[in-house]
Design an enzyme around this catalytic site. Structure first.
Site, PDB file in Angstrom:
ATOM      1  N   THR A   1      14.031  66.329 -30.051  1.00 60.84           N
ATOM      2  CA  THR A   1      12.850  66.784 -29.279  1.00 60.84           C
ATOM      3  C   THR A   1      13.338  67.590 -28.072  1.00 60.84           C
ATOM      4  OG1 THR A   1      12.345  64.802 -28.173  1.00 60.84           O
ATOM      5  CG2 THR A   1      11.220  65.240 -30.303  1.00 60.84           C
TER       6      THR A   1
ATOM      7  N   LEU B   1      18.646  71.300 -26.779  1.00 62.62           N
ATOM      8  CA  LEU B   1      19.552  71.853 -27.588  1.00 62.62           C
ATOM      9  C   LEU B   1      18.963  71.989 -29.142  1.00 62.62           C
ATOM     10  CD1 LEU B   1      22.447  72.528 -28.041  1.00 62.62           C
ATOM     11  CD2 LEU B   1      22.905  70.180 -28.593  1.00 62.62           C
ATOM     12  N   ALA B   2      18.308  70.852 -29.609  1.00 59.11           N
ATOM     13  CA  ALA B   2      17.890  70.939 -30.815  1.00 59.11           C
ATOM     14  C   ALA B   2      16.970  72.130 -31.144  1.00 59.11           C
ATOM     15  CB  ALA B   2      16.998  69.659 -31.235  1.00 59.11           C
TER      16      ALA B   2
ATOM     17  N   LYS C   1      29.462  67.588 -26.327  1.00 60.59           N
ATOM     18  CA  LYS C   1      30.258  67.453 -24.882  1.00 60.59           C
ATOM     19  C   LYS C   1      29.421  67.315 -23.958  1.00 60.59           C
ATOM     20  CE  LYS C   1      29.179  71.733 -23.321  1.00 60.59           C
ATOM     21  NZ  LYS C   1      28.736  72.054 -21.952  1.00 60.59           N
TER      22      LYS C   1
ATOM     23  N   LYS D   1      32.521  80.162 -32.329  1.00 60.29           N
ATOM     24  CA  LYS D   1      32.202  81.637 -32.164  1.00 60.29           C
ATOM     25  C   LYS D   1      33.226  82.333 -33.105  1.00 60.29           C
ATOM     26  CE  LYS D   1      30.241  81.124 -27.812  1.00 60.29           C
ATOM     27  NZ  LYS D   1      28.832  81.879 -28.181  1.00 60.29           N
TER      28      LYS D   1
ATOM     29  N   HIS E   1      34.959  74.147 -22.819  1.00 62.48           N
ATOM     30  CA  HIS E   1      35.037  75.540 -23.268  1.00 62.48           C
ATOM     31  C   HIS E   1      36.183  76.431 -23.080  1.00 62.48           C
ATOM     32  CE1 HIS E   1      31.049  74.645 -24.801  1.00 62.48           C
ATOM     33  NE2 HIS E   1      30.298  74.632 -23.551  1.00 62.48           N
TER      34      HIS E   1
END
Length: 475
Positions: free
Chosen positions: A23, A26-27, A154, A188, A246
């Protein structure tokens, strides 16, 4: 056994997806849209179930489905109603926490039994760093990790000690072959294209070294503020959020030696060698910044010194790169929203062309969803005199081949987990070494300087690369 043949001809067994943080933001923004796009492209198994989990229930399963459906309608254009209906119809929610996962284990067992003996369990842990280790312990006690693939978001710990504790907790319940430490930058298309650009082009690879390259910049400014993420930033900060993950992972792709094969072992071995050769970061060559107005964000302490900006200088002490500075910069509320890797090449003696101010040749790689490249060269200005002028060649891969649609990063990485392919995921030794490299900065962080929204950060950071400056700048 039911085996699905995807649109790419791959064979996928049935799956139970267990999403912790189902919930959360990110999801909503990445995971469910990624799963929808995989479903729309026939890249999910025919037989699968999605079980969301967390401490707090969104209500009934129908209420959870409506919440996910609305999120998909908000974030995905051109919804296929049949695909959407099928996807949300496979959703359910089961509460759990670090102390009690019995009901969740029963729900997963029921789904696995229903889908068949060869069902694969995929567990996605999108939880705060403080909750990660206890949650892993619960998964082990409930035997949910048996033969499962576990995706870990992360940051992987908050420093060297906590990362080692987290890794030990993981190894108590699963093997390294089951762990998928996700770093969406590696998913990516453009980051993967760094490898193709280097290793498939005889024009470029021979010049990809200290004899020809003066510096490398990995520049990831964001124009968005930390609005809505203040509490997260207070607990993490820009350095832990972006640098140790990243940007260093992108550096690994830029600086690695040619792998023997383009497989997960060879690629990750070469990337790990880069990190082994990196010198620990010098706090004197690191700049922290905080944008004006950060203290007004919800969840931020009135006296917070947490950094929303980092710029630094790094070195890779290999024969290929020794002495070449790598400049990394990232932050919130900056002047642009970009992801750019820039190689600046050595300039030949230019006296024969007069005393003009000739800039260096540069290769810029835009890490956008559709890869773009720019090459800056010098050429003769048309006319009677031998005068130079700058010329830039631009290549947009998407425009060159519009029929091929790149997969969004989370979409690609979710597919790789289902495939059992760890190539684009971070290995334990990489994580450990990167925390070693970063630990000096965590132990003695530089003072946090303020900077104006819409700027390029503190003046000290702007001056960090010296006279050559940053490719992305006001100039």
């Amino acid at each position: 056994m039911v085996v699905t043949s995807t649109s790419d001809g791959e064979q996928l067994t049935p799956h139970v997806f267990v999403l912790f943080g189902a919930t959360g933001d990110l999801a909503k923004r990445k995971l469910f849209p990624g799963m929808y796009r995989l479903a729309a492209a026939s890249r999910l198994p025919d037989d699968y179930a999605i079980i969301g989990s967390g401490r707090h229930s969104p209500g009934s399963d129908d209420e959870f489905r409506k919440q996910v459906e609305q999120g998909l309608r908000d974030s995905v254009s051109d919804i296929d109603e049949d695909v959407l209906s099928d996807l949300v119809g496979r959703l359910s929610f089961q509460t759990s926490d670090a102390d009690d996962g019995a009901d969740l284990a029963a729900a997963v067992l029921e789904a696995r039994t229903r889908l068949g003996d060869d069902t694969q369990t995929l567990i996605y842990l999108s939880v705060p760093p403080s909750a990660m280790q206890p949650m892993i312990g619960m998964l082990g006690r409930e035997k949910l990790t048996t033969d499962a693939r576990v995706v870990v978001e992360k940051p992987f710990g908050t420093d060297l000690d906590s990362s080692r504790e987290l890794d030990a907790a993981l190894k108590d319940v699963i093997s390294e072959q089951q762990v998928y430490r996700i770093d969406h930058f590696l998913g990516k298309e453009a980051v993967q294209n760094i490898l193709a650009l280097r290793f498939a082009n005889g024009l470029i690879e021979p010049a990809w070294n200290r004899d020809h390259v003066v510096s490398v910049q990995i520049d990831v400014p964001e124009d968005l503020t930390a609005e809505g993420r203040g509490a997260f930033y207070e607990g993490t900060g820009c350095f832990r959020d972006m640098i140790s993950t990243h940007l260093c992972q992108v550096l690994g792709f830029v600086a690695m030696e040619p792998p023997v094969h383009l497989d997960e072992q060879s690629l990750r071995n070469e990337k790990a060698k880069v990190f082994a050769a990196m010198a620990p970061l010098d706090p004197k060559r690191v700049v922290f910044g905080q944008y004006d107005g950060y203290l007004d964000e919800d969840g931020v302490a009135d006296d917070s010194t947490v950094e929303t900006f980092v710029a630094l200088e790094a070195f890779v002490d290999t024969e290929r790169w020794q002495g070449v500075p790598f400049y990394l910069r990232t932050g919130k509320a900056l002047a642009a929203n970009r992801r750019t890797v820039t190689l600046t090449f050595r300039t030949p003696p230019m006296g024969r062309f007069g005393d003009g101010d000739f800039g260096p040749n540069q290769l810029a790689i835009e890490l956008s969803d559709s890869p773009e490249f720019a090459v800056s060269l010098m050429t003769k200005r048309p006319g009677p005199d031998m005068e130079l002028m700058p010329l830039t060649f631009n290549l947009d891969v998407g425009a060159e081949d519009p029929d091929d649609v790149p997969l969004e990063a989370y979409e690609r990485l979710l597919l790789d987990v289902m495939r059992g392919d760890q190539t684009l995921f971070t290995r334990a030794d990489e994580v450990d070494r990167l925390w070693q490299i970063c630990q000096l900065v965590l132990d003695a962080p530089p003072p946090t300087q303020t900077y104006a929204k819409g700027s390029w950060g503190p003046d000290e950071a702007i001056a960090l690369p010296g006279p050559q400056g940053w490719r992305l700048s006001d100039g």
